[in-house]
Motif scaffolding. Structure first.
Motif, PDB file in Angstrom:
ATOM      1  N   LEU A   1     116.993 -30.498  73.818  1.00 32.87           N
ATOM      2  CA  LEU A   1     117.170 -31.570  73.428  1.00 32.87           C
ATOM      3  C   LEU A   1     117.163 -32.749  73.970  1.00 32.87           C
ATOM      4  O   LEU A   1     116.447 -33.753  73.874  1.00 32.87           O
ATOM      5  N   ALA A   2     117.776 -32.669  75.426  1.00 38.24           N
ATOM      6  CA  ALA A   2     117.284 -33.714  76.368  1.00 38.24           C
ATOM      7  C   ALA A   2     115.863 -34.057  76.753  1.00 38.24           C
ATOM      8  O   ALA A   2     115.646 -34.988  76.803  1.00 38.24           O
ATOM      9  N   ALA A   3     115.003 -33.063  76.776  1.00 35.48           N
ATOM     10  CA  ALA A   3     113.856 -33.320  77.191  1.00 35.48           C
ATOM     11  C   ALA A   3     113.013 -33.980  75.958  1.00 35.48           C
ATOM     12  O   ALA A   3     112.372 -34.808  76.251  1.00 35.48           O
ATOM     13  N   GLY A   4     113.639 -33.568  74.743  1.00 36.15           N
ATOM     14  CA  GLY A   4     112.748 -34.154  73.665  1.00 36.15           C
ATOM     15  C   GLY A   4     113.411 -35.705  73.470  1.00 36.15           C
ATOM     16  O   GLY A   4     112.458 -36.619  73.121  1.00 36.15           O
ATOM     17  N   VAL A   5     114.631 -36.074  73.602  1.00 35.43           N
ATOM     18  CA  VAL A   5     115.100 -37.385  73.681  1.00 35.43           C
ATOM     19  C   VAL A   5     114.362 -38.330  74.901  1.00 35.43           C
ATOM     20  O   VAL A   5     113.727 -39.552  74.497  1.00 35.43           O
TER      21      VAL A   5
ATOM     22  N   ALA B   1     113.468 -47.408  69.226  1.00 34.50           N
ATOM     23  CA  ALA B   1     113.395 -45.890  69.323  1.00 34.50           C
ATOM     24  C   ALA B   1     114.679 -44.883  69.359  1.00 34.50           C
ATOM     25  O   ALA B   1     114.683 -43.695  68.948  1.00 34.50           O
ATOM     26  N   GLU B   2     115.425 -45.569  70.408  1.00 33.68           N
ATOM     27  CA  GLU B   2     116.834 -44.983  70.400  1.00 33.68           C
ATOM     28  C   GLU B   2     117.679 -44.761  69.342  1.00 33.68           C
ATOM     29  O   GLU B   2     118.102 -43.837  68.901  1.00 33.68           O
ATOM     30  N   LEU B   3     117.285 -45.764  68.408  1.00 27.82           N
ATOM     31  CA  LEU B   3     118.139 -45.766  67.101  1.00 27.82           C
ATOM     32  C   LEU B   3     117.711 -44.677  66.288  1.00 27.82           C
ATOM     33  O   LEU B   3     118.089 -44.033  65.472  1.00 27.82           O
ATOM     34  N   SER B   4     116.051 -44.720  66.420  1.00 29.65           N
ATOM     35  CA  SER B   4     115.346 -43.978  65.607  1.00 29.65           C
ATOM     36  C   SER B   4     115.897 -42.361  65.737  1.00 29.65           C
ATOM     37  O   SER B   4     115.974 -41.362  65.074  1.00 29.65           O
ATOM     38  N   VAL B   5     115.702 -41.867  66.998  1.00 29.09           N
ATOM     39  CA  VAL B   5     115.977 -40.677  67.662  1.00 29.09           C
ATOM     40  C   VAL B   5     117.422 -40.254  67.245  1.00 29.09           C
ATOM     41  O   VAL B   5     117.645 -39.320  66.714  1.00 29.09           O
ATOM     42  N   ALA B   6     118.582 -41.138  67.366  1.00 26.07           N
ATOM     43  CA  ALA B   6     119.663 -40.864  67.092  1.00 26.07           C
ATOM     44  C   ALA B   6     119.925 -40.547  65.415  1.00 26.07           C
ATOM     45  O   ALA B   6     120.571 -39.553  64.984  1.00 26.07           O
ATOM     46  N   HIS B   7     119.232 -41.262  64.786  1.00 24.96           N
ATOM     47  CA  HIS B   7     119.227 -41.145  63.341  1.00 24.96           C
ATOM     48  C   HIS B   7     118.624 -39.785  62.942  1.00 24.96           C
ATOM     49  O   HIS B   7     119.108 -39.072  62.007  1.00 24.96           O
ATOM     50  N   GLN B   8     117.480 -39.477  63.495  1.00 23.23           N
ATOM     51  CA  GLN B   8     116.812 -38.513  63.203  1.00 23.23           C
ATOM     52  C   GLN B   8     117.533 -36.977  63.474  1.00 23.23           C
ATOM     53  O   GLN B   8     117.718 -35.920  62.606  1.00 23.23           O
ATOM     54  N   LEU B   9     118.204 -37.140  64.537  1.00 20.02           N
ATOM     55  CA  LEU B   9     119.027 -35.849  64.866  1.00 20.02           C
ATOM     56  C   LEU B   9     120.500 -35.784  64.127  1.00 20.02           C
ATOM     57  O   LEU B   9     120.721 -34.480  63.776  1.00 20.02           O
ATOM     58  N   GLY B  10     120.875 -36.965  63.668  1.00 21.22           N
ATOM     59  CA  GLY B  10     121.935 -36.739  62.403  1.00 21.22           C
ATOM     60  C   GLY B  10     123.223 -37.128  63.171  1.00 21.22           C
ATOM     61  O   GLY B  10     123.545 -37.258  64.244  1.00 21.22           O
ATOM     62  N   ASP B  11     124.212 -36.907  61.986  1.00 23.37           N
ATOM     63  CA  ASP B  11     125.705 -37.048  62.241  1.00 23.37           C
ATOM     64  C   ASP B  11     126.542 -36.199  63.281  1.00 23.37           C
ATOM     65  O   ASP B  11     127.477 -36.516  63.767  1.00 23.37           O
TER      66      ASP B  11
END
Length: 237
Positions: A168-172, A211-221
Motif C-alpha cells: 500500500l505504501a509503495a502504491g501511494v 492526486a492525493e485526494l484521488s488516491v484517498a478516495h480510491q482506497l475508500g473509507d
C-alpha cells in the motif's frame, strides 16, 4: 551569548522580518549575518532554551515569512552557534553546499503524508482473501484447532499485515511521485503504514493535492490520510 539560527537564504532575499520576533522571553530581536552569496537569520539565544510552545511558534513564523518572499533553508528548532562569527564562518565554508540546496528547493514546499487503515477492516480483508488464515480462524473458533493454531494464525496475520501495508505504501508513493521533486520516507509509527515527505514545486502543487485526494478516495473509507502542509522543507535541507 550563543546565537540561535533560524534560516539560511541567498543574500538577494528581501528578508522582511522587521516586525517579527525570535525565541526567548522577552522575544529576541532578529538580525542577519551575511557571508558571500548567503545570509543567515539569527537572534541571541536564551540561556534556558526549551521547545516551549511560544518559541516553536516564533521559529515557525520566521520560516513562513521568509518562505513568502523567496527560497530558504529552514533550520530545525534549537540550532545554536557560539557567536555571529561562527555563523559567518559556517556560511563561508559551506557556501557551495548551501547554494546547491537553495537551488534544489527554489519554489518548493514540503507536504508530509501519513496514512493508516482501520485494523478491523484489514483483519477482515486478510481472513476473506487468505484461505489458510480463514481456515485457522474457523477451526480456532470451533474449538477443533491444534494447540499451536493461535500462534500460527498470529504469525500469519502479522506477515500479511506487513506485506499488505508495504505494498500500500509503495502504491501511494508511486501515485504521488510524479508530482514531487524529491521525497523522504520515515518509519511509520502506531497504526500508520506510510510516513513520507514530498518536496513539491509550486507549479505541481495543485496536481499533487488533486492526486492525493484521488488516491484517498480510491482506497475508500477504511483508510485515513493525514496531509500536513505546505510546510518549510525541513526534510530536504
Amino acid at each position: 551569548m550563543a546565537v540561535y539560527i533560524y534560516s539560511i537564504t541567498g543574500k538577494q532575499h528581501p528578508l522582511h522580518v522587521d516586525d517579527l520576533h525570535g525565541v526567548g522571553e522577552p522575544p529576541a530581536a532578529l538580525r542577519t549575518v551575511t557571508a558571500g552569496p548567503l545570509s543567515a537569520v539569527v537572534s541571541d539565544a536564551p540561556e534556558d532554551l526549551r521547545p516551549k510552545r511560544r518559541d516553536i511558534i516564533a521559529h515557525q513564523e520566521v520560516q513562513q515569512r521568509l518562505m513568502a518572499d523567496g527560497t530558504v533553508l529552514p533550520m530545525r528548532f534549537g540550532l545554536l552557534a557560539t557567536d555571529d562569527e561562527d555563523v559567518r564562518l559556517a556560511l563561508e565554508q559551506n557556501a557551495e553546499d548551501y547554494t546547491d540546496k537553495l537551488r534544489v528547493l527554489e519554489g518548493c514546499v514540503e507536504y508530509h503524508l501519513k496514512a493508516s487503515q482501520d485494523e478491523d477492516a484489514l483483519l477482515r480483508q486478510i481472513l476473506l482473501e487468505s484461505d489458510v488464515a480463514r481456515e485457522l480462524n474457523e477451526s480456532i473458533r470451533a474449538g477443533t484447532a491444534a494447540p499451536e493454531a493461535p500462534v500460527r494464525l498470529g504469525e500469519l496475520v502479522a506477515q500479511e499485515v506487513q506485506a499488505r501495508q508495504e505494498a500500500l505504501a509503495a502504491g501511494v508513493v508511486e501515485a504521488l511521485r510524479p508530482f514531487a521533486r524529491q521525497l523522504e520516507s520515515s518509519q511509520p509509527t502506531g497504526s500508520d503504514f506510510l510516513s513520507t515527505s514530498f518536496l513539491v514545486n509550486g507549479e505541481q502543487e495543485e496536481r499533487f493535492l488533486t492526486a492525493e485526494l484521488s488516491v484517498a478516495h480510491q482506497l475508500g473509507d477504511d483508510f485515513t490520510f493525514r496531509l500536513n502542509g505546505p510546510l518549510p522543507p525541513y526534510s530536504f535541507v
